[in-house]
Scaffold this active site. Structure first.
Site, short mmCIF file in Angstrom:
data_model
loop_
_atom_site.label_atom_id
_atom_site.label_comp_id
_atom_site.label_asym_id
_atom_site.label_seq_id
_atom_site.Cartn_x
_atom_site.Cartn_y
_atom_site.Cartn_z
N LYS A 109 0.92 -1.35 0.09
CA LYS A 109 -0.03 0.01 0.04
C LYS A 109 0.93 1.31 0.02
O LYS A 109 0.33 2.30 -0.62
CB LYS A 109 -0.91 -0.11 1.18
CG LYS A 109 -2.15 -1.06 0.90
CD LYS A 109 -3.15 -0.94 1.99
CE LYS A 109 -4.36 -2.11 1.59
NZ LYS A 109 -5.06 -2.31 2.80
N LYS A 192 -2.94 -4.46 -12.44
CA LYS A 192 -4.16 -4.89 -11.61
C LYS A 192 -5.22 -4.04 -11.44
O LYS A 192 -4.87 -2.69 -11.23
CB LYS A 192 -3.44 -5.12 -10.40
CG LYS A 192 -4.59 -5.85 -9.32
CD LYS A 192 -3.90 -6.01 -7.82
CE LYS A 192 -5.10 -6.42 -7.07
NZ LYS A 192 -4.74 -6.34 -5.74
N LYS A 195 -8.45 0.59 -7.31
CA LYS A 195 -8.68 2.07 -7.21
C LYS A 195 -7.77 3.18 -7.12
O LYS A 195 -7.70 4.04 -7.53
CB LYS A 195 -9.84 2.22 -6.11
CG LYS A 195 -9.64 1.88 -4.68
CD LYS A 195 -10.54 2.28 -3.61
CE LYS A 195 -10.15 1.58 -2.43
NZ LYS A 195 -10.08 0.25 -2.43
P1 ADP Z 1 -8.23 -2.07 -3.99
O1 ADP Z 1 -6.86 -2.59 -4.83
O2 ADP Z 1 -9.20 -1.43 -5.36
O3 ADP Z 1 -8.01 -0.99 -3.26
P2 ADP Z 1 -9.20 -3.82 -2.20
O4 ADP Z 1 -7.63 -4.01 -1.61
O5 ADP Z 1 -10.17 -3.02 -1.26
O6 ADP Z 1 -9.05 -2.99 -3.44
O7 ADP Z 1 -9.77 -5.23 -2.64
C1 ADP Z 1 -10.70 -6.03 -1.57
C2 ADP Z 1 -10.47 -7.24 -2.22
O8 ADP Z 1 -11.05 -7.36 -3.37
C3 ADP Z 1 -9.23 -8.12 -2.18
O9 ADP Z 1 -8.89 -8.57 -1.04
C4 ADP Z 1 -9.21 -9.06 -3.48
O10 ADP Z 1 -9.56 -10.08 -2.63
C5 ADP Z 1 -10.36 -8.39 -4.28
N1 ADP Z 1 -9.52 -7.67 -5.38
C6 ADP Z 1 -9.18 -6.34 -5.43
N2 ADP Z 1 -8.60 -5.93 -6.60
C7 ADP Z 1 -8.57 -7.13 -7.29
C8 ADP Z 1 -8.40 -7.52 -8.73
N3 ADP Z 1 -7.69 -6.53 -9.63
N4 ADP Z 1 -8.21 -8.89 -8.86
C9 ADP Z 1 -8.75 -9.72 -8.16
N5 ADP Z 1 -8.97 -9.60 -6.85
C10 ADP Z 1 -9.08 -8.05 -6.36
#
Ligand code: ADP
Length: 335
Positions: A109, A192, A195
């Site tokens: 992060k 990937k 957001k």
């Molecule tokens: P972001 O990367 O948008 O901040 P989060 O970290 O809040 O998303 O993601 C929450 C959950 O959604 C993750 O633990 C994962 O299981 C799933 N996830 C998020 N982005 C992806 C992706 N690009 N491909 C597959 N799973 C994802």
């Protein structure tokens, strides 16, 4: 008890859907579960009152629209059960800094540009409290979250070993339920979908906004007639998530034989997204006109969860020696 948190730090996207939400919806009617909208966690990266409020309620709307039935499992706001932060503090006193320093999610992060605040650093402690304050035993997570569940397991053991006798542990040791999810859903730029990268397609995007995103998915520059490789194409990676086997094979074949352009593939993908989420969009529009119902669902969910959390916290305060004036008598202070 199955427990899982969903972070309201942005609009939920196709990566979240295929990586986690779809499986949550499939699971919630098989096991009694607590799904909570982790707004305390979201504060680690979002300091915007209006955004946090609306994302929090949007997650509830999204889950209900996607088929979450609040009669079968509970959906509630993390901040409706403040005992979780109390437990997190107690767990913080048991957690070695070195364990947090090894957490890959924190490093990822920060590498993505999030500020390295203490909340982000101690995130796994709050996550442990999220799970253990309800005596959670099973935690559905993507493979990327496995390490955090290890920290929760260690925390539960350490608490039990420190404060409880061997035959009366307070916390069960939870197991991860590794979701059968796709590994990585690509975003429109091929990285990937996340957001943090601004490359997402929202679950409830539709119309011109959705079309603009789908048409903007990055591809190579092969012309219409040239044969193409489906396996290295971002559009095809998304098509695979929606298509049945026969459709997937037909489109892969069309890629390989030429005469099928990326524009064709994008149009097919657009149609698949519209079909897949058509009904959910209708339900979401309806729910958006009934905010009181959504609040009621969250309130009811929090009621049951709050009682359960307080039962655990009562015992936690007792075994740790955290007296409150309401819990002691002059007699009991002598021990
Ligand atoms: P972001 O990367 O948008 O901040 P989060 O970290 O809040 O998303 O993601 C929450 C959950 O959604 C993750 O633990 C994962 O299981 C799933 N996830 C998020 N982005 C992806 C992706 N690009 N491909 C597959 N799973 C994802």
């Amino acid at each position: 008890m199955v427990v899982s948190g969903i972070q309201p730090s942005g609009t939920l996207h196709l990566g979240n859907y295929f990586g986690a939400i779809r499986q949550h919806i499939e699971l919630h009617d098989k096991h009694p579960s607590y799904y909570f909208i982790v707004n305390y966690h979201a504060l680690t990266s979002l300091h915007d009152r209006a955004a946090l409020r609306s994302y929090s309620l949007d997650v509830a709307l999204d889950y209900l629209a996607l088929g979450f039935n609040p009669k079968l499992s509970s959906l509630f706001l993390q901040s409706d059960v403040p005992q979780v932060t109390e437990l997190a503090w107690i767990f913080a006193t048991l957690t070695p800094v070195s364990q947090l320093e090894k957490a890959v999610a924190f490093k990822d992060k920060v590498a993505q540009g999030l500020s390295a605040n203490a909340g982000l650093f101690t995130y796994p402690i709050l996550q442990a409290a999220d799970i253990l304050v309800y005596g959670g035993t099973l935690v559905p997570v993507g493979a990327d979250q496995k390490q955090n569940i290890e920290i929760t397991r260690d925390t539960a053991s350490k608490f039990n070993n420190t404060f409880c006798s061997d035959d009366a542990p307070l916390f069960p040791i939870p197991d991860p339920l590794i979701l059968d999810s796709v590994s990585v859903v690509p975003g429109i730029d091929g990285r990937k979908m996340s957001k943090s990268y601004g490359n997402t397609i929202g679950i409830f995007d539709e119309g011109a906004a959705l079309k603009k995103k789908v048409m903007g998915i990055v591809t190579d520059s092969k012309g219409l007639d040239e044969p193409k490789d489906p396996d290295s194409c971002n559009v095809f990676a998304l098509i695979k998530l929606f298509a049945d086997d026969a459709t997937r094979d037909r489109i892969a074949e069309a890629y390989r034989s030429g005469g099928y352009g990326y524009g064709h593939a994008k149009k097919e993908l657009l149609g698949m997204i519209d079909d897949h989420f058509g009904e959910a969009r209708e339900r979401r529009r309806d729910l958006a006109t009934r905010p009181d119902y959504v609040i009621d669902v969250l309130r009811e969910g929090a009621k049951a969860a709050g009682l359960r959390a307080e039962e655990y916290m009562h015992r936690v305060r007792d075994v740790t020696g955290l007296i409150t004036t309401g819990s002691v008598t002059s007699e009991s202070t002598q021990h």
